[in-house]
Motif scaffolding. Structure first.
Motif, PDB file in Angstrom:
ATOM      1  N   ILE A 262       0.840  -1.203   0.000  1.00 15.83           N
ATOM      2  CA  ILE A 262       0.000   0.000   0.000  1.00 15.83           C
ATOM      3  C   ILE A 262       0.872   1.250   0.000  1.00 15.83           C
ATOM      4  CG2 ILE A 262      -1.658   1.336   1.362  1.00 15.83           C
ATOM      5  CD1 ILE A 262      -2.825  -1.378   2.307  1.00 15.83           C
ATOM      6  N   ALA A 263       1.966   1.225   0.776  1.00 12.01           N
ATOM      7  CA  ALA A 263       2.871   2.377   0.836  1.00 12.01           C
ATOM      8  C   ALA A 263       3.495   2.657  -0.522  1.00 12.01           C
ATOM      9  CB  ALA A 263       3.958   2.136   1.882  1.00 12.01           C
ATOM     10  N   LEU A 264       3.907   1.618  -1.239  1.00  8.27           N
ATOM     11  CA  LEU A 264       4.489   1.822  -2.568  1.00  8.27           C
ATOM     12  C   LEU A 264       3.501   2.495  -3.516  1.00  8.27           C
ATOM     13  CD1 LEU A 264       6.604  -1.353  -3.418  1.00  8.27           C
ATOM     14  CD2 LEU A 264       7.388   0.983  -3.093  1.00  8.27           C
ATOM     15  N   LYS A 265       2.248   2.085  -3.451  1.00  5.49           N
ATOM     16  CA  LYS A 265       1.232   2.702  -4.307  1.00  5.49           C
ATOM     17  C   LYS A 265       1.015   4.169  -3.939  1.00  5.49           C
ATOM     18  CE  LYS A 265      -1.256  -1.492  -5.442  1.00  5.49           C
ATOM     19  NZ  LYS A 265      -2.516  -2.234  -5.391  1.00  5.49           N
ATOM     20  N   GLU A 266       0.973   4.459  -2.631  1.00  5.07           N
ATOM     21  CA  GLU A 266       0.793   5.843  -2.189  1.00  5.07           C
ATOM     22  C   GLU A 266       1.988   6.711  -2.581  1.00  5.07           C
ATOM     23  OE1 GLU A 266       0.030   6.059   1.982  1.00  5.07           O
ATOM     24  OE2 GLU A 266      -1.991   5.246   1.792  1.00  5.07           O
ATOM     25  N   ILE A 267       3.187   6.163  -2.460  1.00  3.93           N
ATOM     26  CA  ILE A 267       4.400   6.907  -2.798  1.00  3.93           C
ATOM     27  C   ILE A 267       4.387   7.273  -4.280  1.00  3.93           C
ATOM     28  CG2 ILE A 267       6.907   6.655  -3.063  1.00  3.93           C
ATOM     29  CD1 ILE A 267       6.797   5.023  -0.415  1.00  3.93           C
ATOM     30  N   ARG A 268       3.987   6.327  -5.108  1.00  5.28           N
ATOM     31  CA  ARG A 268       3.943   6.592  -6.542  1.00  5.28           C
ATOM     32  C   ARG A 268       2.878   7.637  -6.887  1.00  5.28           C
ATOM     33  NH1 ARG A 268       2.279   1.855  -8.624  1.00  5.28           N
ATOM     34  NH2 ARG A 268       0.217   2.664  -9.056  1.00  5.28           N
ATOM     35  N   LEU A 269       1.690   7.519  -6.288  1.00  3.67           N
ATOM     36  CA  LEU A 269       0.594   8.425  -6.623  1.00  3.67           C
ATOM     37  C   LEU A 269       0.793   9.833  -6.074  1.00  3.67           C
ATOM     38  CD1 LEU A 269      -2.485   6.075  -6.108  1.00  3.67           C
ATOM     39  CD2 LEU A 269      -1.500   6.852  -8.267  1.00  3.67           C
ATOM     40  N   ASN A 270       1.316   9.938  -4.843  1.00  3.08           N
ATOM     41  CA  ASN A 270       1.437  11.235  -4.174  1.00  3.08           C
ATOM     42  C   ASN A 270       2.828  11.848  -4.288  1.00  3.08           C
ATOM     43  OD1 ASN A 270      -1.225  10.891  -3.349  1.00  3.08           O
ATOM     44  ND2 ASN A 270      -0.616   9.903  -1.449  1.00  3.08           N
ATOM     45  N   GLU A 271       3.722  11.193  -5.020  1.00  3.27           N
ATOM     46  CA  GLU A 271       5.100  11.655  -5.187  1.00  3.27           C
ATOM     47  C   GLU A 271       5.772  11.925  -3.846  1.00  3.27           C
ATOM     48  OE1 GLU A 271       5.165  14.918  -7.901  1.00  3.27           O
ATOM     49  OE2 GLU A 271       4.308  13.759  -9.534  1.00  3.27           O
ATOM     50  N   GLN A 272       5.711  10.944  -2.960  1.00  3.82           N
ATOM     51  CA  GLN A 272       6.342  11.049  -1.653  1.00  3.82           C
ATOM     52  C   GLN A 272       7.682  10.342  -1.683  1.00  3.82           C
ATOM     53  OE1 GLN A 272       3.309   9.115   0.690  1.00  3.82           O
ATOM     54  NE2 GLN A 272       2.334  11.059   1.194  1.00  3.82           N
ATOM     55  N   SER A 273       8.465  10.537  -0.625  1.00  5.03           N
ATOM     56  CA  SER A 273       9.711   9.791  -0.495  1.00  5.03           C
ATOM     57  C   SER A 273       9.456   8.570   0.385  1.00  5.03           C
ATOM     58  CB  SER A 273      10.800  10.669   0.120  1.00  5.03           C
ATOM     59  OG  SER A 273      10.476  11.006   1.446  1.00  5.03           O
ATOM     60  N   GLY A 274      10.402   7.642   0.382  1.00  5.25           N
ATOM     61  CA  GLY A 274      10.274   6.446   1.198  1.00  5.25           C
ATOM     62  C   GLY A 274      10.149   5.172   0.388  1.00  5.25           C
TER      63      GLY A 274
END
Length: 90
Positions: free
Chosen positions: A47-59
């Motif tokens: 889930i974190a990987l999907k959020e990082i890709r969609l929201n352009e976050q780091s991590g």
């Protein structure tokens, strides 16, 4: 005045950190507790990987490390239980 020289910092995804913590704990606390923590960490890491890709976050690297540790936390108890079961029959 313009803010040209200021770099924007990306927000670190908290689910990626949670996945890493659960993954490390799943390795340290093997058998059933580790297995359960590994499954939860794996789901949260994906889930974190999907959020990082969609929201352009780091991590991203943190989430991938959490997924790998969680997978190890799932595989180690299965291997240990299999080895114990095979040795018990001998």
């Amino acid at each position: 005045m313009r803010n040209e020289g200021i770099l924007e910092r990306k927000v670190l995804n908290r689910k990626a950190v949670t996945s890493l913590v659960l993954g490390v704990l799943s390795i340290a606390l093997y058998f059933w507790v580790g297995f359960i923590l590994g499954v939860i960490g794996l789901i949260i890491g994906i889930i974190a990987l999907k959020e990082i890709r969609l929201n352009e976050q780091s991590g991203r690297k943190t989430a991938i490390t959490g997924i790998v540790c969680s997978c190890l936390g799932i595989i180690i108890p299965i291997l240990l239980m299999t080895i114990l079961y095979i040795n018990r029959g001998l």
